[in-house]
Scaffold this motif. Sequence first.
Motif, PDB file in Angstrom:
ATOM      1  N   SER A 165       2.753   5.945  -2.977  1.00 15.13           N
ATOM      2  CA  SER A 165       3.868   6.681  -3.572  1.00 15.13           C
ATOM      3  C   SER A 165       3.590   6.958  -5.050  1.00 15.13           C
ATOM      4  O   SER A 165       3.768   8.077  -5.546  1.00 15.13           O
ATOM      5  CB  SER A 165       5.142   5.834  -3.416  1.00 15.13           C
ATOM      6  N   SER A 166       3.108   5.924  -5.749  1.00 19.48           N
ATOM      7  CA  SER A 166       2.892   6.088  -7.196  1.00 19.48           C
ATOM      8  C   SER A 166       1.763   7.082  -7.472  1.00 19.48           C
ATOM      9  O   SER A 166       1.815   7.823  -8.459  1.00 19.48           O
ATOM     10  CB  SER A 166       2.605   4.732  -7.851  1.00 19.48           C
ATOM     11  N   ALA A 195       6.057  16.805  -1.801  1.00 17.55           N
ATOM     12  CA  ALA A 195       5.282  15.669  -2.339  1.00 17.55           C
ATOM     13  C   ALA A 195       6.220  14.659  -3.003  1.00 17.55           C
ATOM     14  O   ALA A 195       6.041  13.447  -2.841  1.00 17.55           O
ATOM     15  CB  ALA A 195       4.238  16.173  -3.339  1.00 17.55           C
ATOM     16  N   ILE A 196       7.211  15.157  -3.726  1.00 20.60           N
ATOM     17  CA  ILE A 196       8.188  14.238  -4.357  1.00 20.60           C
ATOM     18  C   ILE A 196       8.880  13.431  -3.259  1.00 20.60           C
ATOM     19  O   ILE A 196       9.029  12.206  -3.347  1.00 20.60           O
ATOM     20  CB  ILE A 196       9.224  15.017  -5.208  1.00 20.60           C
ATOM     21  N   LEU A 197       9.272  14.120  -2.175  1.00 17.90           N
ATOM     22  CA  LEU A 197      10.006  13.438  -1.100  1.00 17.90           C
ATOM     23  C   LEU A 197       9.108  12.475  -0.321  1.00 17.90           C
ATOM     24  O   LEU A 197       9.568  11.393   0.088  1.00 17.90           O
ATOM     25  CB  LEU A 197      10.650  14.474  -0.169  1.00 17.90           C
ATOM     26  N   ALA A 198       7.838  12.834  -0.125  1.00 18.01           N
ATOM     27  CA  ALA A 198       6.906  11.902   0.531  1.00 18.01           C
ATOM     28  C   ALA A 198       6.788  10.637  -0.324  1.00 18.01           C
ATOM     29  O   ALA A 198       6.827   9.511   0.190  1.00 18.01           O
ATOM     30  CB  ALA A 198       5.540  12.563   0.717  1.00 18.01           C
ATOM     31  N   GLU A 238       0.838  -1.209   0.000  1.00 20.86           N
ATOM     32  CA  GLU A 238       0.000   0.000   0.000  1.00 20.86           C
ATOM     33  C   GLU A 238       0.876   1.263   0.000  1.00 20.86           C
ATOM     34  O   GLU A 238       0.524   2.272  -0.606  1.00 20.86           O
ATOM     35  CB  GLU A 238      -0.959  -0.019   1.196  1.00 20.86           C
ATOM     36  N   LEU A 239       2.020   1.204   0.671  1.00 18.81           N
ATOM     37  CA  LEU A 239       2.931   2.358   0.681  1.00 18.81           C
ATOM     38  C   LEU A 239       3.431   2.654  -0.737  1.00 18.81           C
ATOM     39  O   LEU A 239       3.426   3.807  -1.177  1.00 18.81           O
ATOM     40  CB  LEU A 239       4.135   2.080   1.604  1.00 18.81           C
ATOM     41  N   ILE A 240       3.840   1.605  -1.441  1.00 16.75           N
ATOM     42  CA  ILE A 240       4.344   1.844  -2.813  1.00 16.75           C
ATOM     43  C   ILE A 240       3.215   2.340  -3.710  1.00 16.75           C
ATOM     44  O   ILE A 240       3.404   3.251  -4.523  1.00 16.75           O
ATOM     45  CB  ILE A 240       5.010   0.573  -3.400  1.00 16.75           C
TER      46      ILE A 240
END
Length: 290
Positions: A75-76, A106-109, A70-72
């Motif tokens: 991220s996507s 947002a990029i870093l999150a 779910e994290l990945i």
Amino acid sequence: MDNKTFLSDLTATFNTFYASEALVDHLTQSIQYSLNSGGKRIRPLFLLETLQGFEITITTAHFKVAAAVELIHTSSLIHDDLPAMDDDDFRRGQATNHKVYGEAQAILAGDALLLDPYLLLAESGLPAQDIVALVAELAYASGSHGMVAGQVLDMDGEQHSLTFEALKQIHALKTGRMLTFPFVAAGIIAHQSADVLVLLRALGEKVGQAFQIRDDILDVTATFDQLGKTPGKDITADKSTYVKLLGLSGAKAALAENLADATQLLTEISDQTQMTSDTILRQIERLRID
Ligand code: GRG
């Protein structure tokens, strides 16, 4: 365990993982904003339901694997919404991550959500050889062998007419690989045979195709309120989609065909392994559009 418990224990897994005071507060805030903004959590649910189908007692270790995928996925979505990609202001009916926290944050999150899964897997407490297999499967699903490659091909395909086969390959990579992970990961954890892993992968691929065809259909048939994001984006970007290539009724027929194939594979897996499949089947049935 029922789905409600799965969902609340999954959220607790995220909260525990991001609770440490040693973490950077505004980074975890932006991560938690997207993690807890109303996603359906279909990938973790498929994983937990398949494990339960194999009569595995669900533990915190399994929630960490479910959280990892779910994290990945999250991220996507954050990266997909960025101005350089789909440039969306809304996701799940709320402002997108970069609209709230700014583009750099947002990029870093998204970056953190892409890497944190490997810490979750490493500290899950599962047998070491299972962790290695899960790491390989998750990287395969998400990186240059999977979702990221699919996104690149999808962007390349804008304003071009793609063949049906090319479109299918984009779907298989961009959406299919991350939906295949839950089934294969459950097979790895349940120590299923290589033959059963092949069937679980095939099942995930069919579910992945169905999922993306449904997404293509909803892009032209659903409202902002139903989608939680701007509809009609595929037409604006002049994207090749199932609807563009097959028409709306053709796309609906393709969806039904993939769901029928998935159901058939599920029956085959159940016959070979005695896996209980009713909850997975119910989840697959929710993808149907008549
Ligand atoms: C940073 C890992 C990473 C990837 C960057 C942007 C990108 C490359 C890939 C985009 C992949 C993408 C957006 C695929 C679409 C998959 C899809 C149909 C998403 C919607 O999934 P749902 O319906 O969403 O499960 P919810 O909101 O329920 O979580």
